[in-house]
Design an enzyme around this catalytic site. Structure first.
Site, PDB file in Angstrom:
ATOM      1  N   SER A   1       2.997   4.500  -2.986  1.00  0.00           N
ATOM      2  CA  SER A   1       2.999   5.751  -3.744  1.00  0.00           C
ATOM      3  C   SER A   1       4.359   6.424  -3.817  1.00  0.00           C
ATOM      4  O   SER A   1       4.586   7.237  -4.701  1.00  0.00           O
ATOM      5  CB  SER A   1       1.978   6.708  -3.147  1.00  0.00           C
ATOM      6  OG  SER A   1       2.311   6.995  -1.806  1.00  0.00           O
TER       7      SER A   1
ATOM      8  N   HIS B   1      -3.411   3.690  -6.297  1.00  0.00           N
ATOM      9  CA  HIS B   1      -2.430   4.005  -7.346  1.00  0.00           C
ATOM     10  C   HIS B   1      -2.398   2.927  -8.432  1.00  0.00           C
ATOM     11  O   HIS B   1      -1.361   2.757  -9.093  1.00  0.00           O
ATOM     12  CB  HIS B   1      -1.034   4.193  -6.752  1.00  0.00           C
ATOM     13  CG  HIS B   1      -0.818   5.559  -6.180  1.00  0.00           C
ATOM     14  ND1 HIS B   1      -0.635   6.679  -6.958  1.00  0.00           N
ATOM     15  CD2 HIS B   1      -0.784   5.989  -4.899  1.00  0.00           C
ATOM     16  CE1 HIS B   1      -0.477   7.742  -6.184  1.00  0.00           C
ATOM     17  NE2 HIS B   1      -0.559   7.352  -4.936  1.00  0.00           N
TER      18      HIS B   1
ATOM     19  N   LYS C   1      -7.782   9.603  -8.628  1.00  0.00           N
ATOM     20  CA  LYS C   1      -6.509   9.481  -9.350  1.00  0.00           C
ATOM     21  C   LYS C   1      -6.779   9.123 -10.816  1.00  0.00           C
ATOM     22  O   LYS C   1      -7.218   9.983 -11.561  1.00  0.00           O
ATOM     23  CB  LYS C   1      -5.617   8.476  -8.617  1.00  0.00           C
ATOM     24  CG  LYS C   1      -5.168   9.047  -7.266  1.00  0.00           C
ATOM     25  CD  LYS C   1      -4.105   8.237  -6.564  1.00  0.00           C
ATOM     26  CE  LYS C   1      -3.540   9.004  -5.378  1.00  0.00           C
ATOM     27  NZ  LYS C   1      -4.032   8.534  -4.062  1.00  0.00           N
TER      28      LYS C   1
HETATM   29  C1  LIG Z   1      -4.471   8.902  -2.735  1.00  0.00           C
HETATM   30  C2  LIG Z   1      -4.611   7.760  -1.813  1.00  0.00           C
HETATM   31  C3  LIG Z   1      -5.655   7.709  -0.886  1.00  0.00           C
HETATM   32  C4  LIG Z   1      -6.599   8.855  -0.687  1.00  0.00           C
HETATM   33  O1  LIG Z   1      -7.573   8.877  -1.665  1.00  0.00           O
HETATM   34  P1  LIG Z   1      -8.658  10.043  -1.625  1.00  0.00           P
HETATM   35  O2  LIG Z   1      -9.791   9.525  -2.414  1.00  0.00           O
HETATM   36  O3  LIG Z   1      -8.009  11.246  -2.219  1.00  0.00           O
HETATM   37  O4  LIG Z   1      -9.000  10.256  -0.187  1.00  0.00           O
HETATM   38  C5  LIG Z   1      -5.781   6.573  -0.106  1.00  0.00           C
HETATM   39  N1  LIG Z   1      -4.918   5.542  -0.210  1.00  0.00           N
HETATM   40  C6  LIG Z   1      -3.894   5.566  -1.082  1.00  0.00           C
HETATM   41  C7  LIG Z   1      -2.967   4.405  -1.164  1.00  0.00           C
HETATM   42  C8  LIG Z   1      -3.701   6.676  -1.898  1.00  0.00           C
HETATM   43  O5  LIG Z   1      -2.675   6.716  -2.745  1.00  0.00           O
END
Ligand SMILES: *Cc1c(COP(=O)(O)O)cnc(C)c1O
Length: 415
Positions: free
Chosen positions: A190, A218, A249
């Protein structure tokens, strides 16, 4: 007494320390739905300002898509607001299972289990699948939630240098005597938007009899030609044993996560995963809206194609303007500034210009690697992107950083 003066003083001093280090994070209040154009109250009490959002995970522009919002409304009417139960008692509606089936079909796996978040999915998956006889070998830059999940399991933990396949191979050889080996990586990282070499990882996993876990938060919905994720991008659909991902996301951006992969592994998680057994089910409106999201992205690649074009255009223009950006193809575009104060100053000035971006610095990225992380979206039109580029150029000139590389920026502003 609420708690002792010693604890209170300690917390207060910690907060002073965070402020003094220039690391204090302030929330900005968005008063509109999420989208390319938003209105923000910042600082608290200031008049609301219209800005272009360049830092959301709203990759496909579905967060406020009218069809998704309608599906949530319809779902609220048809399925109610809350379930007041965990899944296995009385918290599973037909819609929950339908969403699991759609995710399975989309991701090209065998079965899927929903969680309240991907953080929960990661908290669940290692504990269920690995024991003290096993080892998990993770990329050194995996997401915090993967690290936390690993901490909850009894397996030995080791790591390999970021995307270093030689190092991973050495670790797999070193742990040949373990019962199970699991390689864990993010599909896309990320902070840099760099993509794990899943083809090579799967090769190594085959060679050394290891499982592969990919957190594809992502990537799900837009990476790869039909948006299935990093496994599609790398040509290894069906070869990744377990994918964890989020609906928070690209896939609508509300909330929810899942474990998707080998049938018996997923079923075992359904039987034993603690965040599944002991935390409330995903809300019906989120499920019905997510079903609509799956339909939209399964019918056409229009949105991920537009995202790809927006990303290419922004990367080309920003490079031509003389910014030091991490190369790549992902809609995460790190504009490198190295110095934490500089990253914050540039972000603040861009906000004044109507561009909402955030400076990232320690502890979110390593010290001396501060940056502004721009994220493109299919919700952006060319006018949005052109405005953002123009503002970046203006502020880049103000700070005299256009055309400068890492060394020159650090010479000028320090780490
Ligand atoms: C955003 C993210 C998470 C967390 O996801 P949520 O559903 O908001 O808990 C977990 N792993 C990665 C790689 C992320 O980018």
């Amino acid at each position: 007494m609420v708690y002792g003066t010693a604890a209170r003083e300690f917390y207060q001093n910690e907060l002073v320390g965070i402020r003094n280090d220039g690391l204090f994070k302030e929330e900005r209040y968005i008063v509109t739905p999420q989208g390319a154009d938003i209105e923000v109250e910042f600082p608290e009490g200031a008049p609301v300002k219209k800005v272009i959002n360049m830092c959301a995970n709203n990759y496909l522009g579905l967060s406020s898509h009218p069809d998704v919002v309608k599906a949530a409304h319809d779902g609220l009417k048809a399925k109610g607001y809350g379930m007041s139960s965990v899944r296995f008692i009385c918290g599973t509606q037909d819609a929950h299972r339908e969403l699991e089936r759609k995710l399975t079909a989309f991701l090209g796996t065998e079965d899927t289990l929903l969680f309240a978040s991907c953080m929960d999915a990661n908290a669940a998956v290692f504990e269920v699948t690995l024991g003290p006889e096993d080892v998990v070998i993770a990329d050194r830059l995996v997401h915090a939630s993967v690290i936390d999940g690993i901490k909850l399991c009894d397996a030995q933990y080791d790591s390999y240098k970021h995307m270093d396949m030689k190092h991973l191979e050495k670790k797999l050889q070193q742990f040949a005597d373990k019962r199970f080996r699991m390689v864990a990586t993010d599909g896309v990282f990320s902070m840099d938007g760099d993509i794990a070499p899943l083809d090579e990882i799967c090769e190594l996993a085959d060679k050394y009899d290891a499982m592969v876990l990919v957190d594809d938060s992502h990537a799900s919905g837009f990476m790869g030609k039909t948006g299935r994720g990093t496994h599609e991008h790398c040509g290894v659909v069906g070869r990744v044993d377990v994918i964890t991902t989020t609906m928070g996301k690209a896939l609508g951006g509300a909330s929810g996560g899942c474990i998707s992969g080998r049938a018996e592994l997923v079923e075992l998680c359904r039987q034993r995963a603690r965040p599944y057994l002991f935390s409330n089910t995903v809300a019906p409106v989120v499920v019905t809206a997510s079903l609509k999201v799956m339909d939209i992205i399964s019918e056409t690649t229009e949105r991920r194609d537009k995202l790809e074009q927006n990303t290419l255009y922004f990367r080309e223009q920003m490079t031509a303007a003389g910014f030091d950006i991490r190369p790549g193809v992902h809609p995460i575009v790190p504009i490198m500034l190295y110095n934490a104060q500089l990253a914050q100053d540039v972000a603040r000035d861009l906000y004044e210009e109507g561009i909402y971006v955030i400076g990232f610095f320690f502890p979110v990225v390593p010290k001396g690697q501060a940056r502004i992380r721009v994220q493109l979206s299919a919700a952006h039109e060319k006018e949005h992107i052109d405005k953002a580029i123009a503002a970046f150029k203006k502020i880049g000139e103000k700070y005299g950083i256009l055309g400068l590389g890492k060394k020159e920026i650090i010479d000028k502003y320090g780490m």
